[in-house]
Structures are given as C-alpha cells and as structure tokens.
Motif scaffolding. Structure first.
Motif, PDB file in Angstrom:
ATOM      1  N   UNK A  45       0.807  -1.219   0.000  1.00 53.85           N
ATOM      2  CA  UNK A  45       0.000   0.000   0.000  1.00 53.85           C
ATOM      3  C   UNK A  45       0.843   1.275   0.000  1.00 53.85           C
ATOM      4  N   UNK A  46       2.172   1.132   0.024  1.00 55.76           N
ATOM      5  CA  UNK A  46       3.033   2.313   0.082  1.00 55.76           C
ATOM      6  C   UNK A  46       2.890   3.147  -1.190  1.00 55.76           C
ATOM      7  N   UNK A  47       2.643   4.454  -1.066  1.00 54.83           N
ATOM      8  CA  UNK A  47       2.534   5.303  -2.261  1.00 54.83           C
ATOM      9  C   UNK A  47       3.909   5.554  -2.877  1.00 54.83           C
ATOM     10  N   UNK A  48       4.209   4.857  -3.956  1.00 56.62           N
ATOM     11  CA  UNK A  48       5.500   5.025  -4.631  1.00 56.62           C
ATOM     12  C   UNK A  48       5.403   6.250  -5.521  1.00 56.62           C
ATOM     13  N   UNK A  49       5.758   7.398  -4.964  1.00 65.75           N
ATOM     14  CA  UNK A  49       5.649   8.649  -5.714  1.00 65.75           C
ATOM     15  C   UNK A  49       6.701   9.641  -5.231  1.00 65.75           C
ATOM     16  N   UNK A  50       6.662  10.844  -5.784  1.00 68.19           N
ATOM     17  CA  UNK A  50       7.709  11.823  -5.496  1.00 68.19           C
ATOM     18  C   UNK A  50       7.506  12.551  -4.174  1.00 68.19           C
ATOM     19  N   UNK A  51       6.502  12.189  -3.409  1.00 68.11           N
ATOM     20  CA  UNK A  51       6.412  12.728  -2.051  1.00 68.11           C
ATOM     21  C   UNK A  51       7.318  11.942  -1.100  1.00 68.11           C
ATOM     22  N   UNK A  52       7.753  10.759  -1.524  1.00 67.73           N
ATOM     23  CA  UNK A  52       8.649   9.929  -0.727  1.00 67.73           C
ATOM     24  C   UNK A  52      10.038   9.794  -1.347  1.00 67.73           C
ATOM     25  N   UNK A  53      10.132   9.855  -2.677  1.00 68.05           N
ATOM     26  CA  UNK A  53      11.378   9.523  -3.362  1.00 68.05           C
ATOM     27  C   UNK A  53      11.855  10.672  -4.240  1.00 68.05           C
ATOM     28  N   UNK A  54      13.118  11.041  -4.079  1.00 69.27           N
ATOM     29  CA  UNK A  54      13.796  11.986  -4.978  1.00 69.27           C
ATOM     30  C   UNK A  54      15.292  11.750  -4.824  1.00 69.27           C
ATOM     31  N   UNK A  55      15.807  10.835  -5.619  1.00 70.55           N
ATOM     32  CA  UNK A  55      17.171  10.366  -5.427  1.00 70.55           C
ATOM     33  C   UNK A  55      18.203  11.317  -6.037  1.00 70.55           C
ATOM     34  N   UNK A  56      19.158  11.708  -5.211  1.00 67.70           N
ATOM     35  CA  UNK A  56      20.367  12.423  -5.627  1.00 67.70           C
ATOM     36  C   UNK A  56      20.063  13.563  -6.596  1.00 67.70           C
ATOM     37  N   UNK A  57      19.566  14.663  -6.047  1.00 71.51           N
ATOM     38  CA  UNK A  57      19.220  15.786  -6.911  1.00 71.51           C
ATOM     39  C   UNK A  57      19.611  17.109  -6.278  1.00 71.51           C
ATOM     40  N   UNK A  58      19.526  18.149  -7.097  1.00 70.19           N
ATOM     41  CA  UNK A  58      19.903  19.498  -6.690  1.00 70.19           C
ATOM     42  C   UNK A  58      18.669  20.203  -6.147  1.00 70.19           C
ATOM     43  N   UNK A  59      18.667  20.477  -4.850  1.00 73.97           N
ATOM     44  CA  UNK A  59      17.531  21.136  -4.220  1.00 73.97           C
ATOM     45  C   UNK A  59      17.635  22.648  -4.326  1.00 73.97           C
ATOM     46  N   UNK A  60      18.831  23.191  -4.103  1.00 69.18           N
ATOM     47  CA  UNK A  60      19.035  24.633  -4.180  1.00 69.18           C
ATOM     48  C   UNK A  60      20.343  24.957  -4.902  1.00 69.18           C
ATOM     49  N   UNK A  61      20.332  26.047  -5.650  1.00 71.74           N
ATOM     50  CA  UNK A  61      21.535  26.604  -6.278  1.00 71.74           C
ATOM     51  C   UNK A  61      21.213  28.060  -6.574  1.00 71.74           C
ATOM     52  N   UNK A  62      21.611  28.943  -5.681  1.00 77.51           N
ATOM     53  CA  UNK A  62      21.160  30.331  -5.776  1.00 77.51           C
ATOM     54  C   UNK A  62      22.300  31.304  -5.479  1.00 77.51           C
ATOM     55  N   UNK A  63      22.079  32.541  -5.905  1.00 73.76           N
ATOM     56  CA  UNK A  63      22.946  33.661  -5.576  1.00 73.76           C
ATOM     57  C   UNK A  63      22.079  34.700  -4.880  1.00 73.76           C
ATOM     58  N   UNK A  64      22.496  35.134  -3.689  1.00 73.39           N
ATOM     59  CA  UNK A  64      21.717  36.095  -2.910  1.00 73.39           C
ATOM     60  C   UNK A  64      22.567  37.316  -2.592  1.00 73.39           C
ATOM     61  N   UNK A  65      21.890  38.457  -2.452  1.00 74.25           N
ATOM     62  CA  UNK A  65      22.552  39.710  -2.089  1.00 74.25           C
ATOM     63  C   UNK A  65      21.666  40.459  -1.113  1.00 74.25           C
ATOM     64  N   UNK A  66      22.266  41.085  -0.118  1.00 73.24           N
ATOM     65  CA  UNK A  66      21.492  41.847   0.852  1.00 73.24           C
ATOM     66  C   UNK A  66      22.156  43.183   1.151  1.00 73.24           C
ATOM     67  N   UNK A  67      21.315  44.159   1.538  1.00 77.54           N
ATOM     68  CA  UNK A  67      21.799  45.486   1.900  1.00 77.54           C
ATOM     69  C   UNK A  67      21.005  45.975   3.101  1.00 77.54           C
ATOM     70  N   UNK A  68      21.693  46.569   4.068  1.00 77.98           N
ATOM     71  CA  UNK A  68      21.034  47.136   5.240  1.00 77.98           C
ATOM     72  C   UNK A  68      20.694  48.613   5.083  1.00 77.98           C
ATOM     73  N   UNK A  69      21.053  49.173   3.941  1.00 81.79           N
ATOM     74  CA  UNK A  69      20.742  50.574   3.649  1.00 81.79           C
ATOM     75  C   UNK A  69      20.568  50.719   2.149  1.00 81.79           C
ATOM     76  N   UNK A  70      19.503  50.147   1.650  1.00 84.07           N
ATOM     77  CA  UNK A  70      19.289  50.043   0.209  1.00 84.07           C
ATOM     78  C   UNK A  70      19.090  51.425  -0.409  1.00 84.07           C
ATOM     79  N   UNK A  71      19.957  51.771  -1.342  1.00 88.70           N
ATOM     80  CA  UNK A  71      19.911  53.059  -2.041  1.00 88.70           C
ATOM     81  C   UNK A  71      19.854  54.221  -1.058  1.00 88.70           C
TER      82      UNK A  71
END
Length: 461
Positions: free
Chosen positions: A99-125
């Motif tokens: 009865x196990x739901x064999x789907x992507x809510x349980x399985x995602x083998x060896x993949x890239x979850x995040x790959x991002x570039x972020x920037x922050x400023x405490x006094x924007x413009x």
C-alpha cells in the motif's frame, strides 16, 4: 552500600553522557575540516520508520510500512553582502509494503535542491531600508506555511527556480517573488521502483508569483499579513497537472504565545480562476474555480511547570458542491505543508487542507529543556458530502454516505538528545472511523479503526 554504588554509577554515567554531549554538540564538519568563515558546510540526515495496521485508503486492505531516508548537504560561500548557496538532497525508501505510495512525495534520489545567488543590503539606495534578493533554485517558507513551505516531515521538499525579493524595516516586510515550480523526476511508479535517477527540472509551462506584506507591533502585540498568489500551469511532456489558473488572496492576523496570556491566529483565503478536476490525460474539461479556506486558533499559555499551552482550533476548506456542474469548489493548498495541523504525512497523510470541516484541541508541553511534545484531538467532516476525502481518495458522488469521516487522536514527543546535533522523535495517531470512512464506495471492507506509529532520528553536523 549497593544503592550508594548504584547512585554513584548513575551519576558517573550522566556525567560522562553530559560531557560527551557537550563535546559532540560543539563538533561539526565545519570545525573538523577547519573551514574558513566565508565557507559553510552542513550535513543533515534523517531516518524514519513508519507504519499503520489497518487500511483506510481507497480500495486497499491491510496495513503499510516504510523505512525512509533523507540526506541534505548544504555548501555556502559568503563574500561581503553576497551568498552563493547549493544544497543536494537524496530521499529514498525501503521496506515498503503493497500500500506504500510510490511517488515523489517519498522519493527523490540524488538531486539538486538549491543553487542560488543572494545579495542583501542594510541601507538600500541610502533609504535606511533592508533589501534582500535571491535568484536561482531555492526553497521557500512564507507566512503560516499553509500555502508555501519548505517541507519538514515529508521525505521530499518543494523547490522553485526564479527570483525572491524582500524589502523591510523594523516592523514591516514586503516580499515579492516570481518562480517556476520544480518538477521532481522521475515521477512514474515503474521508474521510481527501478531506482533510476533523473534530474529535476523546471518548465515555463508553470509559473508561480506572489506578493506578501506583513506588519508587526499592531494592537494586542499582534502581527498582520496580507498576500496574493497567482499560479498558472499547463501539462508538460513529463508532468501532468490540473491546468490550474488560480489567484489566491488571503489575510492572516496572529498574536504569539506568551506565559499567562491568550494567543490567537486567524487566516482567511479565497481562490478564484479555472482548473480541471484531476490531472488525468483524459480530463480536458476546464472548470470555473471558486474556493475558500479559513483557520482559527485560540490558545492560552500557562506559567507553570512543563509550560503547558492549550489551543482550540478550527479549520474549514471548501469542497466541490456538485460533481456534475462546471464548477470546481475544492480548495487547493498550493505548495503548503500540513503536518503541523493535520498529523503526520509520509505514508499516513490521512487529512489535507481540502474539503474538510474540522474542530480540534491541542495541548503542547515541555517537561524538560530538551524535550517537547503535544497531544491533539480533531474531529473531521467533509465540507461537501459529494466530494472526496482527499487523504484517502474516497468519494461518494451521491452524498448518501454522509459527511462524518471520524476523529484522529495524535501524540508526539521530541527529544534533543544532543542539542543542535542529535534529535529523536516519535509519534502515534489513532483514526476513529466514522460512517463515511466505513461505508463510502471504495472504502476498505475492514471497518476497524487504524493505528499509525513512527520513530525517527535526525543528525545535524
């Protein structure tokens, strides 16, 4: 004399454990590799066994079990106001049952979850405002997490590719994003069972955008949120969708819990647009979509030992009134999480934020600085008796089976054995089946109540 020796041994054991715990708490891959401050490396691993003893889902018999694993590796580079972040995920299962739901809510083998570039400023413009922008593949938690969340209990995690910006000051925040939801691949049962790996991908056939504004320090020491999300999706070669074109505006008002004070939370959401009833290839009928959702919590925190917090809760998510008209009234929770309100997901997932009418009570407690837990009880009715109990995929289009699904009792305990490093968690849920769960078409012939249990360990280094 023997009792003194026993006490001495216990004290020595606790002392050794405490010393070992402190040593391990300060241990990390970051420190062991002597990495520089501008480089961050984190590894998280979770193992969970879960199972239940009696069927409750459509056309099923017997219970189910699974041993699930999730490993995340995060690598970040920080330079000045910039951050480059990458995160890999590996989600697998074994010991699965029929009865196990064999789907992507349980399985995602060896993949890239995040790959991002972020920037922050405490006094924007030179405005005195804080500004953050993140571009690339990323996960998101927004507001109450009911509509957009980085999944915590589920074995796989929602992610998106695009832009997420935030402009803020001390007591307000304005967040805007436009992203492409990432499809977890492969997404067919045969390929997943074969253990094949395929890279996840985003498609321009699905676009998700939103604006979110929050303000703190309002009367009653409360916070208010106002938001609107738009989702447009079409089928792709590899992913079938409900072809949703939905606008989802909402409002939330919340007062956080404090000792000897009442706390509350209210959230109301509307949903308009068009959608298909299912994601099946043969379902080509476009339906007018109008749905709504509401949540209310009223709680009180006692200034007492174990820090008890008692909460009364109510959730209503609309269902489809008539399966034969050109309307779809079932609420769509978009990319939200549900474990924190409706119980464990995984192979359980008995209840979701769709076609439910559910009052409940919850008691949180903290018997030790490293131990937390709660006891919860909820009753469930279908919001519309002709629509599905979505957690079990059971439906009586005539409505003659009534609307009472039953009740769920739940207990969870969590122990930070080594704070920030090693955590143990266990939980139990009991489903008291009501008339609909016992007698609706395609309901299991076994009308017994169902018990679910899980135990998991989490390591963060």
């Amino acid at each position: 004399m023997k009792y003194k020796k026993l006490a001495h041994c216990c004290a020595l054991t606790l002392g050794l454990y405490s010393g070992l715990g402190q040593a391990i708490e300060n241990w990390s891959v970051q420190k062991q590799l002597n990495l520089p401050d501008w480089l961050t490396l984190k590894i998280d691993h979770r193992t969970r066994y879960e199972g239940y003893d009696s069927a409750f889902k459509k056309n099923s018999s017997g219970g189910d079990q699974a041993l699930v694993f999730r490993t995340n590796i995060f690598l970040g580079i920080n330079y000045d106001n910039f951050e480059l972040g990458t995160e890999f995920i590996d989600s697998r299962i074994t010991l699965e049952g029929i009865n196990t739901p064999i789907n992507t809510s349980l399985i995602n083998q060896t993949d890239l979850l995040q790959a991002y570039l972020a920037w922050q400023s405490n006094d924007f413009l030179s405005s005195g405002l804080n500004f953050n922008i993140k571009a690339g593949r990323q996960t998101m938690d927004v507001g109450s997490r009911r509509l957009i969340a980085r999944n915590r209990f589920r074995n796989t995690i929602n992610n998106f590719t695009g832009f997420d910006t935030t402009l803020s000051q001390d007591d307000w925040q304005w967040r805007n994003f436009i992203v492409l939801p990432v499809s977890r691949l492969p997404n067919d049962k045969a390929t997943l069972q074969a253990g094949r790996t395929e890279y996840d991908q985003e498609d321009f056939e699905r676009i998700f955008a939103g604006t979110f504004f929050s303000m703190k320090n309002l009367p009653l020491s409360s916070t208010a949120e106002l938001y609107g999300y738009y989702l447009s999706e079409d089928d792709t070669e590899q992913t079938r969708t409900k072809n949703r074109k939905l606008f989802t505006p909402g409002f939330r008002w919340i007062k956080s819990a404090k000792p000897n004070q009442f706390n509350f939370e209210m959230e109301a959401v509307l949903q308009t647009g068009t959608s298909h009833a299912t994601a099946l290839t043969v379902d080509l009928q476009r339906l007018n979509h109008f749905a709504y959702f509401g949540h209310i919590t009223l709680g009180y925190s006692f200034d007492a030992h174990w820090q008890p917090q008692l909460m009364l809760q109510y959730d209503y998510a609309s269902g489809d009134e008539d399966p034969n008209d050109n309307q779809n009234n079932r609420f769509e929770t978009l990319y939200g999480a549900r474990r924190f309100e409706f119980g464990p997901t995984g192979i359980w997932g008995a209840f979701a934020r769709a076609n439910i009418n559910s009052p409940g009570v919850r008691l949180k407690f903290k018997p030790h600085k490293t131990v937390t837990g709660f006891i919860a009880h909820r009753a469930y009715w279908l919001a519309q008796s002709k629509d599905s109990w979505t957690g079990a995929k059971i439906r009586d289009v005539t409505g003659s089976s009534g609307s009472y699904i039953g009740q769920q009792m739940e207990i969870r305990l969590r122990w930070q054995a080594i704070p920030k490093t090693l955590q143990f968690e266990t939980g139990w849920a009991h489903l008291f089946k009501g008339n609909f769960a016992k007698n609706a078409p395609n309901a299991p012939t076994n009308k017994n109540d169902t018990d679910y249990f899980y135990f998991q360990t989490s390591i963060h280094i």
